[in-house]
Design an enzyme around this catalytic site. Structure first.
Site, PDB file in Angstrom:
ATOM      1  N   THR A 142       2.246  -3.685  -3.163  1.00 42.53           N
ATOM      2  CA  THR A 142       3.508  -3.755  -2.437  1.00 42.53           C
ATOM      3  C   THR A 142       3.244  -4.033  -0.968  1.00 42.53           C
ATOM      4  O   THR A 142       2.251  -3.547  -0.401  1.00 42.53           O
ATOM      5  CB  THR A 142       4.309  -2.450  -2.563  1.00 42.53           C
ATOM      6  OG1 THR A 142       5.409  -2.463  -1.643  1.00 42.53           O
ATOM      7  CG2 THR A 142       3.448  -1.233  -2.251  1.00 42.53           C
ATOM      8  N   SER A 192       5.665   6.322   2.578  1.00 43.53           N
ATOM      9  CA  SER A 192       6.049   7.299   1.551  1.00 43.53           C
ATOM     10  C   SER A 192       4.819   7.642   0.735  1.00 43.53           C
ATOM     11  O   SER A 192       3.795   6.943   0.782  1.00 43.53           O
ATOM     12  CB  SER A 192       7.136   6.733   0.633  1.00 43.53           C
ATOM     13  OG  SER A 192       6.590   5.775  -0.272  1.00 43.53           O
ATOM     14  N   TYR A 224       4.684   7.369  -2.406  1.00 45.33           N
ATOM     15  CA  TYR A 224       4.535   6.265  -3.362  1.00 45.33           C
ATOM     16  C   TYR A 224       3.689   5.155  -2.750  1.00 45.33           C
ATOM     17  O   TYR A 224       2.703   4.702  -3.344  1.00 45.33           O
ATOM     18  CB  TYR A 224       5.898   5.717  -3.772  1.00 45.33           C
ATOM     19  CG  TYR A 224       5.830   4.285  -4.233  1.00 45.33           C
ATOM     20  CD1 TYR A 224       5.228   3.962  -5.444  1.00 45.33           C
ATOM     21  CD2 TYR A 224       6.306   3.240  -3.438  1.00 45.33           C
ATOM     22  CE1 TYR A 224       5.123   2.636  -5.859  1.00 45.33           C
ATOM     23  CE2 TYR A 224       6.205   1.930  -3.843  1.00 45.33           C
ATOM     24  CZ  TYR A 224       5.614   1.626  -5.049  1.00 45.33           C
ATOM     25  OH  TYR A 224       5.495   0.332  -5.449  1.00 45.33           O
ATOM     26  N   HIS A 225       4.090   4.693  -1.557  1.00 46.18           N
ATOM     27  CA  HIS A 225       3.344   3.605  -0.927  1.00 46.18           C
ATOM     28  C   HIS A 225       1.903   4.019  -0.638  1.00 46.18           C
ATOM     29  O   HIS A 225       0.980   3.211  -0.725  1.00 46.18           O
ATOM     30  CB  HIS A 225       4.046   3.164   0.364  1.00 46.18           C
ATOM     31  CG  HIS A 225       5.334   2.448   0.124  1.00 46.18           C
ATOM     32  ND1 HIS A 225       6.561   3.037   0.340  1.00 46.18           N
ATOM     33  CD2 HIS A 225       5.593   1.203  -0.337  1.00 46.18           C
ATOM     34  CE1 HIS A 225       7.514   2.176   0.038  1.00 46.18           C
ATOM     35  NE2 HIS A 225       6.959   1.057  -0.382  1.00 46.18           N
ATOM     36  N   LYS A 262      -0.258   3.489  -3.598  1.00 49.23           N
ATOM     37  CA  LYS A 262      -0.666   2.091  -3.763  1.00 49.23           C
ATOM     38  C   LYS A 262      -1.819   1.737  -2.820  1.00 49.23           C
ATOM     39  O   LYS A 262      -2.672   0.902  -3.153  1.00 49.23           O
ATOM     40  CB  LYS A 262       0.525   1.165  -3.504  1.00 49.23           C
ATOM     41  CG  LYS A 262       1.779   1.498  -4.302  1.00 49.23           C
ATOM     42  CD  LYS A 262       1.595   1.248  -5.777  1.00 49.23           C
ATOM     43  CE  LYS A 262       1.980  -0.163  -6.142  1.00 49.23           C
ATOM     44  NZ  LYS A 262       2.136  -0.333  -7.616  1.00 49.23           N
TER      45      LYS A 262
END
Length: 261
Positions: free
Chosen positions: A144, A179, A181-182, A185
């Protein structure tokens, strides 16, 4: 080619599996059904009704004459993952199988931990399975642009050449995620790059922008082949959410300072 699509029941995974199958590849799909469980947890769901994985696979066989062998396996179950890779023996793996919502990862400690464990451990298991079974397998991993955040310099294509105190080296572009989430990644990218250096793995890490829309040539062939369209505040990406709000005549919900353009 034999291709295994991880997260093959998901928003992107399902259309990708059909796309590759329609072009003559031998495709298998793996998914543990977790994305559908998130809907139940949040009391949300796809605007477009979606069929079960079994119904989708059967419909694709009826429409195209092609089979999509499927496995209900969790990437965090290393033994299960190894078994699938041994059975299919793929030439490539397309990896969509992660918890993909920044808002979900920021709900509380439990959701942050789940996101990190699910994403990072799952990808590590995949790396080890390929490293031990067949290092020629090409991994195409969905990353991402959120890994980079919003630095005040131009973002290079993955790598940055840095000269510091007279010495020069090439390194991955610095990450500034917003975040948990990021951040998961980012961990994936670093782990995968490490695997390429120490084991000679073959990985394409795609750090793309927001993917939106609902229909592809394959999903349009039969209503049972439709992929999901999320528009809620947790999994609904901004473009999908704005489109639905505009149709309903509702105000657009801009989060934060609205600084991202």
């Amino acid at each position: 080619m034999r291709i295994l699509v991880l997260g093959g029941d998901g928003y992107l995974g399902w259309p990708t599996a059909m796309y590759l199958s329609a072009r003559g590849h031998e495709v298998g799909v793996l998914d543990n059904g977790l994305r559908r469980q998130y809907d139940h947890e949040l009391g949300a769901g796809s605007l477009v009704p979606i069929e079960s994985m079994a119904t989708r696979v059967q419909a694709w066989r009826e429409v195209s004459g092609k089979t999509l062998p499927s496995w209900t396996t969790d990437l965090c179950d290393a033994d299960g993952l190894y078994a699938v890779l041994r059975e299919l023996s793929p030439d490539a793996v397309v990896h969509f199988a992660e918890q993909r919502a920044a808002p979900y990862s920021m709900i509380d400690r439990k959701h942050a931990v789940h996101t990190q464990v699910n994403n990072v451990v799952g990808t590590l298991n995949l790396m080890y399975a390929i490293g031990e079974l067949d290092r020629d397998v090409h991994v195409v991993k969905l990353g991402t642009m959120g890994e980079y955040g919003q630095p005040n310099i131009d973002i290079e294509e993955g790598w940055l050449e840095v000269t510091h105190k007279g010495r020069t080296d090439r390194m991955m572009f610095p990450k500034k995620p917003g975040s948990f989430y990021h951040l998961s990644k980012v961990h994936d990218s670093h782990n995968l790059e490490f695997g390429c250096r120490i084991w000679g793995l073959r990985v394409t890490d795609l750090n793309q922008g927001v993917v939106y829309g609902q229909e592809t040539d394959e999903t349009a062939l039969d209503p049972r082949l439709a992929t999901r369209l999320d528009y809620d505040s947790v999994f609904g990406t901004v473009i999908n959410r704005f489109a639905i709000q505009a149709v309903l005549g509702e105000p657009l919900t801009v989060y934060g300072g609205g600084s991202q353009t």
